[in-house]
Design an enzyme around this catalytic site. Structure first.
Site, PDB file in Angstrom:
ATOM      1  N   GLU A  98     100.886  27.506 -90.377  1.00  0.00           N
ATOM      2  CA  GLU A  98     100.212  26.253 -90.755  1.00  0.00           C
ATOM      3  C   GLU A  98     101.239  25.181 -91.104  1.00  0.00           C
ATOM      4  OE1 GLU A  98      97.045  26.866 -93.578  1.00  0.00           O
ATOM      5  OE2 GLU A  98      95.912  28.121 -92.185  1.00  0.00           O
TER       6      GLU A  98
ATOM      7  N   GLU B 269      94.057  33.447 -87.687  1.00  0.00           N
ATOM      8  CA  GLU B 269      93.233  33.357 -88.891  1.00  0.00           C
ATOM      9  C   GLU B 269      91.849  32.882 -88.477  1.00  0.00           C
ATOM     10  OE1 GLU B 269      94.684  31.502 -92.463  1.00  0.00           O
ATOM     11  OE2 GLU B 269      96.772  32.087 -92.057  1.00  0.00           O
TER      12      GLU B 269
END
Length: 514
Positions: free
Chosen positions: A194, A318
């Site tokens: 991220e 994810e």
């Protein structure tokens, strides 16, 4: 005469209503070149809440079967569903984790504050050796996320060397001093996590340059080629994918990640309850879940521009439902219950991944134990399997089987003037020719009948299992662990090359034909 006319009208109404509940499934059995990678069925374990500590890694005094401090009843449950890979140590935690803090004598390891998740003290007793021992016990491949956000190129390079090198180097000597002679040969490496957010708040252009630098010094060692995975987009950030694909050469990355969570309300500051929700919120949750298909389609189209041969995998590392935490629990621990709704989300999402197996070749549900959409919940020495766990059990036949492309015409599930497809599906054929079809009926009120034709396929029998319940809010508890659990399914009939399946409302059905 009036009675006769009324009877006819009622008959036509019944026939029309029945037709409205039916759908058709067409299988392209001559187009089975794409393999559904087993790595689509991967999982994720972050240093977050009670996933590692009090999940996999327990107090030495806890009265459960253990190897060292690894909890073996949890290991055995995960081995039964053959988890193919396990991602670690994060997540956001990965970009504040310095791997050398987690090696050597445990009493000498420095403590740290987990600033992302609950502000708790991390004692680093579970580190590289412990994680790789866990993977060995599970029979699964490790997927390690490296620290780009607060780390250095040298730090990641030496971690790769510590794990994979076999010659005489400072890192191999250190590894041997810590009790491991042979390299582990870890293939899957995430270069950051991220990076658009908690991993550094970078622009895609800046991250692409950083990736090229980090990836250059993450070396391949003999018999240990790396599968490097670039930190990809947050949900519908298509520009991130465009920039990364444009600026990172194909040969430098095995995969590009994508993160997308199903938020029931669509609002991050008030996500909705895991157990107390009405049909309107249920419908909205399933709509947000089904958005995964559009996401993959659009990200894959961008990737196709730069990589028409589809050499770079889309790695959805994810995904899952994210609700408000259970009342009375630490908000930083992300502990939530797991309902039949969550099982329907898992099954629907896995169907989407299977149908996009030409580009999606790896995925990781968040997370394995006690965090977000867990497979397992623990309470002291007790544990239970969630409805989501059973979905992964039912979908095992798809792993490394050949995808059967399909077209499904399904009746709609309507709520509040909006409509969703009531049924979704995926199919595969294994090396022995056995056909697996998984179907999901998200409609909470109506059973749905699906007519499937099997041209050119000569199967003699069909068997099946079903996961369902009375309400979408049904959960397994420590007092009733099997409230939502698979049962034999008898609602399928095979007649020649025609298959008729009646799906109960709120159900996941696995069919095996041979």
């Amino acid at each position: 005469m009036k009675r006769s006319l009324l009877a006819v009208l009622l008959l036509y109404a019944a026939l029309f209503s029945n037709a409205q509940q039916q759908g058709t499934l067409s299988l392209a059995v001559n187009d089975t070149g794409t393999v559904i990678s087993r790595h689509i069925y991967g999982h994720f374990s972050e240093h977050l809440g009670r996933c590692i500590y009090d999940g996999f890694w327990v107090d030495p005094g806890m009265n459960v079967p253990k190897k060292d401090r690894i909890r073996l009843d949890v290991v055995e449950a995960l081995k039964k569903i053959r988890i193919p890979n396990l991602r670690w140590p994060g997540g956001c935690f990965a970009d504040e984790y310095h791997w050398r803090d987690g090696i050597g004598l445990r009493n000498n390891r420095p403590k740290m504050i987990n600033t992302h998740w609950g502000g708790v003290t991390e004692d680093n007793s579970f580190g590289t050796h412990e994680f790789l021992e866990l993977c060995s016990l599970l029979g699964t491949e490790p997927y390690i996320a490296g620290n780009v956000g607060s780390g250095t190129v040298e730090e990641m390079s030496k971690w790769v060397e510590y794990l994979n090198a076999s010659g005489e180097t400072p890192m191999t000597r250190l590894r041997k001093e810590n009790g491991r002679d042979r390299p582990w040969k870890v293939s899957f490496w995430g270069v950051g996590n991220e990076s658009w957010g908690c991993g550094g708040n970078m622009t895609p252009e800046y991250y692409a340059n950083e990736y090229r630098r980090y990836a250059t010094f993450a070396r391949n060692y003999p018999d240990a080629p790396l599968k490097k995975i670039a930190a990809g987009a947050n949900s519908a950030d298509y520009n991130w994918t465009e920039v990364i694909m444009k600026n990172i050469p194909r040969h430098m990355m095995w995969g590009l990640s994508l993160h997308h969570y199903t938020i029931p309300t669509g609002k991050w500051n008030q996500k909705g309850s895991a157990t107390a929700f009405d049909e309107k919120e249920y419908f909205n949750t399933m709509k947000n879940c089904l958005f995964m298909d559009e996401l993959i389609t659009r990200h894959a189209a961008i990737m196709d521009k730069y990589d028409p041969e589809k050499r770079v995998a889309l790695v959805v590392d994810e995904w899952g439902i994210w609700t408000d935490v259970e009342p009375g629990t630490n908000p930083g621990f992300l502990y939530q219950q797991n309902s039949l709704r969550d099982a329907l989300i898992a099954a629907t999402t896995l169907n989407i991944f299977n149908n996009h197996a030409d580009r999606v070749r790896m995925a990781n549900l968040a997370q394995t134990i006690n965090v977000l959409q867990s497979l397992i919940l623990t309470k002291g020495s007790d544990m239970l399997l969630t409805p989501t766990y059973y979905v992964f059990d039912l979908y095992q036949p798809h792993m490394d089987a050949k995808r059967v492309p399909l077209q499904i015409e399904t009746p709609g599930y309507t709520n509040g003037g909006q409509q969703l497809p009531a049924v979704n599906a995926s199919a595969s054929i294994n090396a022995k020719g056995k056909l697996c079809i998984t179907l999901v009926n998200i409609d909470p009120a109506n059973d749905r009948t699906i007519q499937a034709s099997l041209p050119g396929l000569k199967y003699k029998k069909v068997s099946g299992s079903v996961l369902t319940g009375k309400a979408f809010t049904d959960v397994n508890t420590f007092e009733n662990k099997k409230k939502v659990a698979p049962a034999p399914f008898t609602g399928a009939q095979l007649t020649g090359q025609a298959l008729t399946v009646t799906l109960p409302r709120l159900s996941i059905v696995q069919l095996l034909l041979d």
